[in-house]
Motif scaffolding. Structure first.
Motif, PDB file in Angstrom:
ATOM      1  N   UNK A 257      -2.324 -14.149   6.791  1.00  0.00           N
ATOM      2  CA  UNK A 257      -1.615 -15.369   6.409  1.00  0.00           C
ATOM      3  C   UNK A 257      -0.171 -15.046   6.045  1.00  0.00           C
ATOM      4  N   UNK A 258      -0.014 -14.008   5.225  1.00  0.00           N
ATOM      5  CA  UNK A 258       1.303 -13.521   4.821  1.00  0.00           C
ATOM      6  C   UNK A 258       1.249 -12.013   4.685  1.00  0.00           C
ATOM      7  N   UNK A 259       2.405 -11.377   4.889  1.00  0.00           N
ATOM      8  CA  UNK A 259       2.568  -9.982   4.509  1.00  0.00           C
ATOM      9  C   UNK A 259       3.005  -9.943   3.046  1.00  0.00           C
ATOM     10  N   UNK A 260       2.909  -8.803   2.410  1.00  0.00           N
ATOM     11  CA  UNK A 260       3.366  -8.690   1.032  1.00  0.00           C
ATOM     12  C   UNK A 260       4.880  -8.874   0.955  1.00  0.00           C
ATOM     13  N   UNK A 261       5.589  -8.440   1.970  1.00  0.00           N
ATOM     14  CA  UNK A 261       7.039  -8.610   1.980  1.00  0.00           C
ATOM     15  C   UNK A 261       7.436 -10.082   1.986  1.00  0.00           C
ATOM     16  N   UNK A 262       6.506 -10.959   2.337  1.00  0.00           N
ATOM     17  CA  UNK A 262       6.775 -12.398   2.346  1.00  0.00           C
ATOM     18  C   UNK A 262       6.622 -13.041   0.970  1.00  0.00           C
ATOM     19  N   UNK A 263       6.069 -12.305   0.011  1.00  0.00           N
ATOM     20  CA  UNK A 263       5.932 -12.782  -1.371  1.00  0.00           C
ATOM     21  C   UNK A 263       7.092 -12.191  -2.184  1.00  0.00           C
ATOM     22  N   UNK A 264       8.067 -12.978  -2.593  1.00  0.00           N
ATOM     23  CA  UNK A 264       9.232 -12.405  -3.292  1.00  0.00           C
ATOM     24  C   UNK A 264       8.874 -11.578  -4.519  1.00  0.00           C
ATOM     25  N   UNK A 265       7.982 -12.070  -5.354  1.00  0.00           N
ATOM     26  CA  UNK A 265       7.660 -11.351  -6.593  1.00  0.00           C
ATOM     27  C   UNK A 265       6.744 -10.167  -6.346  1.00  0.00           C
ATOM     28  N   UNK A 266       5.735 -10.336  -5.498  1.00  0.00           N
ATOM     29  CA  UNK A 266       4.846  -9.213  -5.183  1.00  0.00           C
ATOM     30  C   UNK A 266       5.621  -8.096  -4.502  1.00  0.00           C
ATOM     31  N   UNK A 267       6.546  -8.450  -3.628  1.00  0.00           N
ATOM     32  CA  UNK A 267       7.307  -7.424  -2.924  1.00  0.00           C
ATOM     33  C   UNK A 267       8.238  -6.669  -3.880  1.00  0.00           C
ATOM     34  N   UNK A 268       8.943  -7.387  -4.745  1.00  0.00           N
ATOM     35  CA  UNK A 268       9.791  -6.711  -5.713  1.00  0.00           C
ATOM     36  C   UNK A 268       8.994  -5.822  -6.646  1.00  0.00           C
ATOM     37  N   UNK A 269       7.851  -6.319  -7.073  1.00  0.00           N
ATOM     38  CA  UNK A 269       6.929  -5.559  -7.925  1.00  0.00           C
ATOM     39  C   UNK A 269       6.449  -4.300  -7.207  1.00  0.00           C
ATOM     40  N   UNK A 271       7.971  -2.705  -4.746  1.00  0.00           N
ATOM     41  CA  UNK A 271       9.101  -1.779  -4.641  1.00  0.00           C
ATOM     42  C   UNK A 271       9.308  -1.038  -5.963  1.00  0.00           C
ATOM     43  N   UNK A 272       9.205  -1.758  -7.074  1.00  0.00           N
ATOM     44  CA  UNK A 272       9.361  -1.167  -8.399  1.00  0.00           C
ATOM     45  C   UNK A 272       8.351  -0.041  -8.606  1.00  0.00           C
ATOM     46  N   UNK A 273       7.098  -0.298  -8.283  1.00  0.00           N
ATOM     47  CA  UNK A 273       6.066   0.717  -8.438  1.00  0.00           C
ATOM     48  C   UNK A 273       6.260   1.864  -7.451  1.00  0.00           C
ATOM     49  N   UNK A 274       6.578   1.549  -6.201  1.00  0.00           N
ATOM     50  CA  UNK A 274       6.749   2.582  -5.176  1.00  0.00           C
ATOM     51  C   UNK A 274       7.835   3.576  -5.586  1.00  0.00           C
ATOM     52  N   UNK A 275       8.847   3.096  -6.280  1.00  0.00           N
ATOM     53  CA  UNK A 275       9.963   3.940  -6.695  1.00  0.00           C
ATOM     54  C   UNK A 275       9.688   4.679  -8.008  1.00  0.00           C
ATOM     55  N   UNK A 276       8.467   4.574  -8.495  1.00  0.00           N
ATOM     56  CA  UNK A 276       8.050   5.241  -9.732  1.00  0.00           C
ATOM     57  C   UNK A 276       7.311   6.533  -9.409  1.00  0.00           C
ATOM     58  N   UNK A 277       7.627   7.606 -10.119  1.00  0.00           N
ATOM     59  CA  UNK A 277       6.944   8.889  -9.892  1.00  0.00           C
ATOM     60  C   UNK A 277       5.436   8.727 -10.039  1.00  0.00           C
TER      61      UNK A 277
END
Length: 338
Positions: A257-269, A271-277
């Protein structure tokens, strides 16, 4: 087998993972003896255990994240299975990435060996993560649902200095409740879509999954993480599914239905986690893509449909972009320090 293991021993011979209505019914964990200091519990000892995983598996990945974030890497060793399933008449994991095709510590070629070392008649799927007693070469715990909680609590004497608190005592009841929801609707929800055997079962799982993602999109619109300013165990569990979504589940499991990149808040969230050690640096996109698109966990018909071609996309460079999630937090720190 000692009495404590008998009490936490599940008969896998009767396990059927597809229900009569065509819906996916994940097998229960086989070895659930807890870690602790009480009689009958698994002793918490540095160097005694080896954690077996595959980089493709979300259930295993979350234990790897917590192990790294808490500094348990020198306390519990790690064995890594191939993303490709071996060509065997049963489902298994293979240690073909290691020299000689065997795990260098346990000397095993297939994960099923440490399961059968406990029960020669074991007929369930051997799963990761699996905690193995190195001396006995036997799996002692494969309870992925509670494993991170053990690492966060009873393994605390071995945490690194100033390790974060991923499971704050005053939030545990709320974390457990949210983990339950995330497990059924999201973590396992994508598999309910991908492994459904009827249109009705698939659509029901699909609707439940995206209803929950919509809810969590709203929740994350006004707070940085699932419980506010700091990463908790719930974020680790949610991340393990989100990071695989656009790469694998969207196409391979028809969660489209949607990719995660299509959800503004889920995608930013995300990215935040991905950039965490501990998060992005333990994520292997190539392994994930190989497994979900090429490995023989799919039926022969599905494999023919994929033509053994590995998808080139999606473009994942956006995971390193500025996410602007700091505006929702009162602190720059992502972790609550003990």
């Amino acid at each position: 087998m000692n009495q404590s293991n008998k009490e936490n021993f599940v008969d896998t011979k009767s396990v059927k993972e597809i229900k009569a209505d065509g819906s996916f019914n994940r097998q229960v964990n086989r070895f659930t003896t807890p870690f602790g200091t009480s009689e009958g519990e698994l002793p918490v000892e540095a160097g005694r255990y080896r954690l077996l995983w595959s980089a493709v598996c979300p259930w295993a990945h979350r234990s790897i994240i917590v192990r790294k974030v808490l500094g348990l890497e020198d306390v519990i060793s790690l064995g890594t299975a191939s993303p490709m399933r071996p060509n065997l008449p049963h489902v298994d994991w293979e240690f073909s990435l290691d020299e000689g095709g065997v795990d260098p510590v346990l000397g095993i070629r297939f994960l099923s060996e440490v399961y059968k070392n406990v029960d020669a008649d074991y007929e369930g799927r051997p799963t990761v993560p699996a905690i193995v007693d190195i001396k006995e070469r036997k799996v002692v715990n494969n309870d992925y649902f509670k494993l991170t909680n053990y690492f966060e609590t009873v393994w605390a004497p071995f945490h690194k200095e100033n390790a974060p608190d991923l499971y704050p005592e005053d939030l545990r009841e709320e974390i457990d409740a949210l983990n339950h929801v995330i497990f059924h609707d999201v973590n396992n929800g994508v598999y309910k879509c991908g492994f459904a055997q009827t249109q009705e079962a698939y659509e029901q799982a699909y609707d439940t999954l995206f209803t929950r993602l919509d809810d969590l999109e709203k929740r994350l619109s006004n707070q940085r993480f699932l419980f506010g300013d700091f990463i908790t165990d719930s974020d680790v569990r949610f991340y393990a599914t989100l990071i695989r979504f656009d790469v694998a589940y969207y196409s391979a499991f028809k969660t489209n239905r949607n990719r995660i990149i299509d959800f503004p808040n889920l995608w930013g969230y995300l990215c935040d986690l991905y950039q965490t050690e501990g998060f992005g640096d333990t994520t292997d996109f190539h392994a994930i893509k190989v497994h979900y698109h090429l490995s023989n966990h799919l039926s022969s018909d599905d494999q023919k449909g994929h033509n053994n071609i590995l998808p080139k996309g999606p473009d994942l460079s956006g995971l390193l972009s500025q996410h602007n999630r700091l505006r929702l937090s009162q602190t720059d720190s992502k972790f609550l320090i003990n």
